[in-house]
Write an enzyme that holds these catalytic residues in place. Structure first.
Site, mmCIF file in Angstrom:
data_model
loop_
_atom_site.group_PDB
_atom_site.id
_atom_site.type_symbol
_atom_site.label_atom_id
_atom_site.label_comp_id
_atom_site.label_asym_id
_atom_site.label_seq_id
_atom_site.Cartn_x
_atom_site.Cartn_y
_atom_site.Cartn_z
ATOM 1 N N THR A 46 -10.377 5.623 -1.631
ATOM 2 C CA THR A 46 -11.685 5.165 -2.095
ATOM 3 C C THR A 46 -11.590 3.902 -2.935
ATOM 4 O OG1 THR A 46 -11.480 6.671 -3.985
ATOM 5 C CG2 THR A 46 -12.689 7.459 -2.059
ATOM 6 N N CYS A 47 -10.469 3.676 -3.587
ATOM 7 C CA CYS A 47 -10.339 2.481 -4.421
ATOM 8 C C CYS A 47 -10.300 1.208 -3.580
ATOM 9 C CB CYS A 47 -9.083 2.570 -5.280
ATOM 10 S SG CYS A 47 -9.135 3.943 -6.426
#
Length: 1557
Positions: free
Chosen positions: A1523-1524
């Site tokens: 997700t980063c």
């Protein structure tokens, strides 16, 4: 061709793991700065790590984490300096020992290679050499060692009988070049390049060929000419299709290195590579295509002087490929530098080759250029020397190409190329016509967008050529459709004689060819009036339309230039020469009287004398509009007349004006301005107060109702028609005319610093600190006749230019006040105020700014240059000086206390003191008045703005050029308060009203006070044509937003007067004009240009009109521009706000908080105590300028993804109904049981709005009100912090709550937006009340209420008591008269319900919210947005999935391309998702269920989809994410159905934790 890995597996197993052959990426990582090499290594390592990583943050956030894992909330570590010294010393000793050991190893290896003849022994030595080279440092390899190794390795590289020896020898060559780049010369001397080329041309083994490409790329960096001469270009390109994408990139890097150093005198061995390069332009890999483009650009530059070679390039299809690439830029997403370079390449081709010229036309180049101009970010507004030569400037390159596609007007009999081009256009008039049709409208748009002088000149030059060369009748329709006459009228307002000359030439050409058609249009649009003003400027004073006011040269030849490149005269701006000659820089081709002579010729030849008569020269429509305007103006001035003839004014004058504006004959901008329509409308709407210049004082008191009725009348006229607010109806046409008028009238200056570099300086005033930009030298002197103050003893002081005059006053007052004399003496011995000895920089450096660079200031030109400030500073964070630089004197919290100190009854004793007495009285804390050149300086401005204002006002170029070097003399005088001047009246506050007056307050439409009481722009006089237009636009924009309020009130009045009898008539649906119609593209581009300037670090560093206009009329600027301004003002950072950049390509957008290097703070939170964790986090860090990142307890994930999910979870918790914060949705009452109430969120269809609480209640349903206010306080903190850090929130507030956040009052008519049922009933009750009053008034107060009922039911029969509907515990009133609601007390009931619903019942919650918000930054900064925009900023996009553009905003990598079957299936699945599934997909991939503003295009990192390598069958694996990095790892499922099943399972079950993926 064989695979090395398959040929000798036994050898592979014997080698170390990192030395095995065959892998194209298994070569030594580069220690150089090659972006290509680094990219390859990082790509490979990322690919390998993707199957083993976890969902963590980006490298930036990961690296900020200290090694001590127990310190979860610490972003920094520390170490002892002595330990660090010991560490460095031991490291140096180790390096010395290591280098000595490496030298010994190299000697042994050289000896072994020289004497070894056995292949197995040679291979072993080569293996050892590669291993040593892999781990040694740069100092380990000397020139002597390289020189000795080179012949041995080159010899072994030719060992055709043993491919292993070749492989390791070439690998050693690669390592040596990487470790010691100068060794490339030794290798070239020993014929390494021909040997490597031979291996590539006679390719047998793929891994050997790949290693050859790696070696050649290293050698080509240092020895490009040798590579060229050895035929390396064709060698690396010959079999390029056989290699993987990463190796293809390496091959192209070799060609790039060679092409960048092509010698001008050598033959052309590179031409045979052009067909291959042209073919490679069709590839999908961006980096590969950009490298190919770079090669071709350099090749074209090399052969630009040879028409034959240019023709040969065209024959290979170069133009076809380039134009195709330019037209599909969205797919390949080329960088701006390469994209502009390709346009520049077409410029050179079209300039030197007739074939290229002809091919460009045949390929419809004009449509491509049209699209480029239409989608350009218009970064052409920078009038610096870099723009003049066209570096990295898209619009400028397009204009150069258009100039080359149009042969010169001046005939050259000896230029065969020009004659051939003219002949081609003469034989193909349709192609020229197509060019004109495509580009002329766009050129007009670019010209009107606030472009630089040079770009504007280029637009006119291209238009002149098209009009001169084209003889087609189709040109007439094009020019009429493009409103060429209106455009030319605007050009004549410019002061530059080059543009005036071009405008006159265009006018003359049009009149020569089409005088019968355009003669009347030139009169209608005011072109002839403008031409006459060139000859007789004194006549221009009779016109409201802006005309010529004196020629001003664009470059003053008397000025000296200290910049590296002299500014070109516009005569040479688009010459094909690469650099201007000295004669081009200072000598103009135009004669001094050329403009006057041509204007006189046009007037004599085409214009009859009677056309300039004041009446005969006016069109019929102008005379009629002027008559209507005068009638309306006279009625506006006489209130009694207006009252008696209200029906006439409404039905006749307003309708007649609107009919003229919307009639078949279009009203020109000249006619619209000269008719006085704008002035008459603003005076009508203000009931004559606008002309009186009383700044709106007293308007909203007794005249409020009359003014509101006038707005209702105008709205009613605008709503007439079958399709109100369509593009051809009254209000949109009126707005369009106003926008055109504003474009023609406004002359707000752009002031730019000439150069991107800033320097540190020391500013003694106001705070004595170093600042990362120049300071101003100021001498403060006591004004003549001033006796109350002391002299300022310092010769001059260095002052922060962006500090407000209020803060300067705070510094100066203790020093000049007589009562502070003693304190000043005691302090002066400890404080060094003289700038001769600043702590960080000497005065010599502070004054080293060049004073000779010209500054062209004035409203006649679009942009202005300030001198370049030199030196490269070590920039500190702007927040360090934000308090000083904000320039917001009104925000000081000490003004109230200071005001009590200053009580002076002194009378002003000079003209200066009386000049701005009114201004002084309104500034609460003002003690001193400042004057520059006897002109009062507004305390609301910064010092820089005040000085700029004077320079622009005086049009003083010499003062501007010395802005930073000269000493500015500012006089000061004690401020005087006047009891005769009263502050501006405002709407009464409801707290001050009696109980019976509350209703009347809430019936009002509360936007009139804002219109009439604030000054729009202090630079403009009121009234003036520009101010009139701005004021009317502000009125119309407010009317458009409050149209529902106005028309609802009008319907209620109609019911009260008996015009309608059905209460259902109150249910209206009112259309509105799109908000974008109010945006001025010209002002938006001016603001964007100003904010791009290197000095634009805070609002105080820009001209005052920017700040004043964006505050008073924010609707004039685009949402994107205001987002950038908001970030600058709220956070003190000039960079683009994370998630607030809306580049169409998405390349530069960023939702991740870079925030100018703000420190990051990692916070440990608990999923089962989200609100508690959030409260603790905000209590500790809300006031701190740190970026917060979240790590969940007992989870490994951290960084952007978990942080976004944390904010999402907090928002969900704060939206639950059991907290007592929000109104319940009336539709959901029946759906909820008591057990569900506390856990369910409020899914209101109309958005969240605060639940009313009585001031007498502390507890309701077991909920403490103190806990409710704490929650609102936390909500304010969370929202502000999320906005500051660039986080997207998942909230759904009602429009009414957003209005409260923005500080706007709510009224009776706002209730319908949050509770439609209650709102409709209250409006119907209000209609009955007004009906009752109307009947009582006209019937002498008789009891007539018996005839009134609510939908055939008596009010008493409704059985309403005085409790708040839906909240029986809130009692509105008590007493005998307030038991049950009847017709007598219905008015009180309505007023109390409105008050409890939208004011007193929610005021404490709203104040708590704002208090929490203000802990992070002031909520006042949000007022430049409306409700919809504020929601977009906080919560991103609701559902912004442009399905047709989905593939353009997603990156496919590591095994996937846009055409891969799994990708095609995925895109189809996403398109099939419903709203909730898309939210879940976004939550799964990014951590937030909403996209940032701008949608997928603004998501950064870009959504990336890669192939997931599965250990077992792909169909059994699940997709995983990072997700980063917005990274989705998708297995190659066998079918679309299987993929959808697994994807839905992952996004449903994979929520709620961050672990290994």
């Amino acid at each position: 061709m064989e695979s090395r890995g398959q040929k000798r597996p036994e050898l592979v197993d014997e080698l170390p793991a990192d030395k095995r052959a065959c892998s194209s990426l298994d070569f030594r990582p580069s220690s150089s700065n090659s972006s290509v090499q680094t990219h390859m290594n990082s790509t490979h390592s990322t690919l390998e790590a993707h199957d083993h990583d976890m969902d963590t943050s980006s490298s930036a956030s990961a690296s900020s984490r200290s090694e001590g894992e127990h310190e979860k909330d610490s972003a920094y570590g520390s170490c002892d300096s002595d330990e660090m010294d010991q560490h460095h010393s031991s490291l140096r000793d180790y390096q010395r020992r290591r280098m000595s050991s490496d030298h010994g190893k190299f000697k042994s290896i050289i000896s072994s290679l020289s004497g070894q003849t056995e292949p197995s022994g040679q291979l072993a030595v080569l293996t050892e050499l590669c291993e040593v080279l892999s781990f040694c440092t740069e100092g380990s390899l000397s020139s002597m060692t390289s020189d000795l190794l080179s012949p041995l390795l080159v010899k072994l590289a030719k060992h055709e009988s043993n491919p292993d020896i070749m492989l390791f020898a070439i690998r050693a060559i690669t390592y040596i070049c990487d470790l010691y780049p100068r060794s490339a010369a030794f290798l070239v001397r020993h014929d390494a390049v021909p040997a490597l080329c031979q291996r590539l041309l006679a390719i047998e083994y793929q891994d050997v060929a790949e290693q050859c490409l790696q070696a050649l790329e290293k050698i080509s960096r240092e020895q490009p000419l040798a590579c060229l001469q050895a035929g390396a270009i064709m060698a690396v390109l010959n079999y390029i299709d056989f290699f993987s994408t990463s190796i293809q990139r390496v091959a192209l890097c070799t060609v790039v290195n060679i092409c960048k150093k092509l010698p001008s005198e050598s033959p052309s061995p590179f031409m045979e590579a052009v067909p291959i390069l042209c073919n490679l332009l069709q590839y999908e890999d961006r980096q590969l295509v950009e490298n190919v483009a770079t090669c071709l650009i350099k090749i074209v530059e090399r052969v630009a002087q040879s028409p034959e070679m240019l023709d040969e390039l065209c024959q290979h299809g170069l133009i076809q490929q380039v134009t195709h690439l330019l037209s599909i830029n969205g797919r390949t997403t080329l960088s701006k530098l390469i994209y502009n370079g390709l346009i520049g390449m077409l410029v050179k081709l079209a300039s030197g080759s007739v074939l290229a010229f002809r091919t460009s036309y045949e390929l419809n180049i004009s449509s491509i250029l049209r699209d480029i101009l239409a989608t350009s970010d218009l970064s052409h507004g920078l009038p610096t020397s870099h723009v003049i030569v066209g570096h990295c400037n898209q619009v400028y390159e397009v204009l150069k190409l258009l100039n080359e596609l149009l042969p010169g007007i001046t005939k050259d009999e000896n230029d065969q190329q020009v004659q051939d081009k003219e002949s081609f256009l003469a034989n193909n008039p349709d192609l020229l016509q197509k060019l004109g049709t495509d580009v002329i409208p766009m050129l007009i748009q670019v010209f009107n967008s606030g472009a630089s002088l040079y770009v504007c000149h280029g637009c006119l030059s291209v238009m002149y050529k098209i009009i001169t060369l084209s003889k087609s009748d189709m040109l007439v329709e094009l020019l009429k459709k493009s409103s060429i006459s209106s455009f030319l009228a605007g050009v004549f307002t410019r002061k530059d004689h080059h543009m005036l000359m071009l405008a006159l030439q265009i006018s003359e050409t049009i009149l020569q060819n089409f005088s019968d058609i355009f003669l009347k249009l030139f009169i209608k649009e005011g072109v002839f009036f403008a031409i006459d003003a060139l000859l007789t400027p004194e006549r221009s004073t009779q016109l409201m339309y802006p005309v010529y006011s004196g020629i001003q040269l664009s470059v003053d030849s008397s000025q000296k230039f200290t910049s590296r490149e002299a500014l070109r005269c516009l005569c040479y701006a688009f010459s094909t020469s690469q650099s201007p000659t000295p004669s081009e820089g200072g000598h103009c081709k135009l004669d001094k009287d050329s403009v006057h002579n041509l204007a006189q010729n046009i007037k004599t030849k085409y214009l009859a004398p009677e056309l300039y008569d004041s009446e005969k020269g006016l069109t019929d429509i102008l005379q009629q509009l002027r008559a209507y305007s005068n009638d309306l103006l006279s009625m506006s001035a006489d209130n009694s007349v207006c009252a008696q003839n209200e029906e006439k004014v409404n039905s006749i004058l307003l309708s007649q004006i609107m009919d003229k504006l919307t009639g078949k004959e279009q009203v020109s901008t000249f006619e619209f301005i000269e008719s006085g329509v704008v002035r008459s409308l603003v005076n009508y709407l203000s009931q004559g107060h606008y002309v009186s210049e009383n700044d709106g004082k007293g308007i909203v008191g007794g005249n409020y109702a009359a003014i509101e009725k006038r707005f209702e009348a105008l709205a009613r006229v605008c709503l007439q028609g079958s399709q109100p607010f369509s593009s051809d109806t009254a209000l949109p046409i009126l707005i369009r005319n106003l926008q055109n008028a504003l474009t023609s009238l406004e002359a707000f200056p752009i002031v730019l610093s000439n150069g991107p570099k800033l320097r540190h300086s020391y500013a003694a005033v106001p705070s004595g600190c170093s600042i990362p930009y120049p300071s101003l030298k100021v001498r403060f002197v006591r004004a003549e006749g001033e006796t109350w103050l002391n002299d300022c003893t310092e010769d001059f002081l260095t002052v922060d230019p962006f500090s407000s005059l209020h803060s300067i006053e705070g510094y100066l007052w203790p020093k000049v006040s007589k009562k502070s004399r003693k304190q000043e003496k005691s302090v002066s011995s400890h404080v060094v105020l003289q700038p001769e000895s600043p702590p960080l920089q000497s005065t010599s450096n502070a004054s080293s700014c060049p004073a000779e660079i010209p500054v062209i200031l004035g409203p006649g030109d679009m942009s202005t240059d300030l001198p370049e400030t030199q030196g490269e500073p070590k920039l500190s964070h702007p927040d360090e000086t934000a308090k000083v630089n904000a320039g917001e004197s009104s925000s000081s919290g000490t003004q109230g206390s200071v005001e009590k100190e200053l009580q002076s009854n002194a009378e002003p004793d000079s003209k200066l003191a009386r000049q701005h007495l009114a201004s002084c009285s309104n500034e609460a804390a003002q003690k001193l008045n400042f004057y520059l050149d006897e002109q009062y300086l507004d305390h609301q401005l910064t010092l820089y703005q005040a000085i700029l204002h004077q320079i622009v006002k005086q049009n003083d170029c010499s003062s501007g050029s010395k802005l930073w070097s000269q000493v500015h003399i500012i006089a000061y005088r004690k401020a005087v308060e006047s009891k005769d001047i009263l502050p501006t009246e405002c709407l009464p506050s409801p707290q001050d009203l009696s109980h019976d007056e509350v209703l009347a307050y809430y019936q009002q439409t509360p936007f009139f006070s804002d219109i009439f009481s604030c000054e729009l722009v202090s630079d403009l006089h009121r009234p003036s044509p520009t101010y009139d237009v701005l004021f009317l636009l502000k009125c119309l924009e407010s009317m458009n937003r409050f149209m529902f309020h106005l028309m609802s009130r009008e319907r209620i009045c109609a019911f009260a007067e008996g015009k309608v009898d059905n209460l259902d008539s109150l249910n209206i649906s009112v259309p509105s004009v799109p908000q974008n119609d109010f945006v001025s593209s010209k002002l938006t581009e001016k603001l964007e240009t100003q904010m791009r300037d290197s000095l634009a670090i805070c609002p105080g560093s820009m001209p005052s009109w920017c700040n004043q206009l964006i505050t008073s009329c924010p609707f004039l600027f685009s949402f994107e521009a205001r987002c950038k301004y908001f970030k600058m003002k709220a956070f003190g950072q000039p960079q683009i706000q994370p998630h607030m950049s809306y580049n169409s390509s998405g390349a530069e957008s960023d939702r991740r908080p870079s925030l100018g290097g703000l420190p990051r703070k990692k916070i440990l939170v608990y999923r089962n105590r989200i609100l508690e964790s959030a409260a603790q986090m905000m209590d500790q860090h809300a006031r701190n300028k740190v970026v917060l990142e979240v790590e969940y307890d007992e989870e490994v994930g951290t960084g952007l993804g978990p942080t976004l999910e944390f904010y999402t979870l907090v928002c969900r918790e704060l939206q639950k109904s059991g907290l007592g914060m929000w109104r319940d949705d009336p539709c959901s009452f029946a759906l909820k049981s008591n057990l569900q109430v506390e856990e369910m969120g409020i899914n209101s269809l109309y958005g969240l709005f605060p639940r009313p609480w009585s001031s007498t209640l502390d507890t309701s349903n077991g909920i403490q009100f103190s806990e409710v206010t704490k929650k609102f306080f936390l909500l304010g903190q969370v929202i502000a912090k999320a906005l500051q850090d660039g986080r997207v929130l998942d909230l759904h507030f009602s429009k009414a709550f957003y209005k409260l956040i923005l500080g706007k009052e709510l009224s009776l008519y706002d209730i319908q937006s949050l509770d439609p049922g209650l709102g409709r009933v209250l409006q119907e009750f209000q209609a009955l009340i007004n009906r009752k009053k109307f009947l009582e008034y006209f019937n002498g107060g008789n009891e007539l209420e018996y005839g009134l009922s609510f939908r055939e039911t008596r009010i008493e029969d409704l059985c309403l008591d005085f409790s708040l509907p839906g909240y029986p515990d809130i009692v509105l009133a008590s007493g005998h008269d307030h038991t049950m609601v009847n017709l007598t007390n219905l008015e009180n009931y309505v007023s109390l319900v409105v008050d409890a619903t939208v004011r007193s019942g929610i005021s404490r919650q709203v104040e708590a919210f704002k208090s929490g918000f203000n802990q992070v930054f002031s909520v006042e900064h949000l007022k430049i947005f409306n409700e919809q925009e504020l929601e977009r900023i906080l919560c991103g996009e609701h559902d912004c999935w442009a399905i047709n553009e989905l593939a353009d905003h997603i990156k496919f990598d590591h095994g996937y391309t846009a055409s891969s079957p799994p990708i095609v299936n995925l895109l189809e699945i996403i398109q099939e998702f419903d709203h909730e599934q898309r939210r879940s997909f976004l939550q799964f991939v990014t951590g937030a269920p909403r996209l940032p503003p701008g949608g997928l295009a603004s998501l950064n990192p870009k959504l990336t989809i890669v192939r997931k390598h599965c250990s077992n069958r792909a169909d059994s694996d699940l997709p995983s994410v990072m997700t980063c990095a917005n990274y989705l790892k998708l297995p190659p499922y066998s079918s679309k159905e299987r993929m959808k099943e697994k994807l839905l399972y992952a996004i449903t079950e994979g929520q709620g934790s961050f672990h290994l993926s």
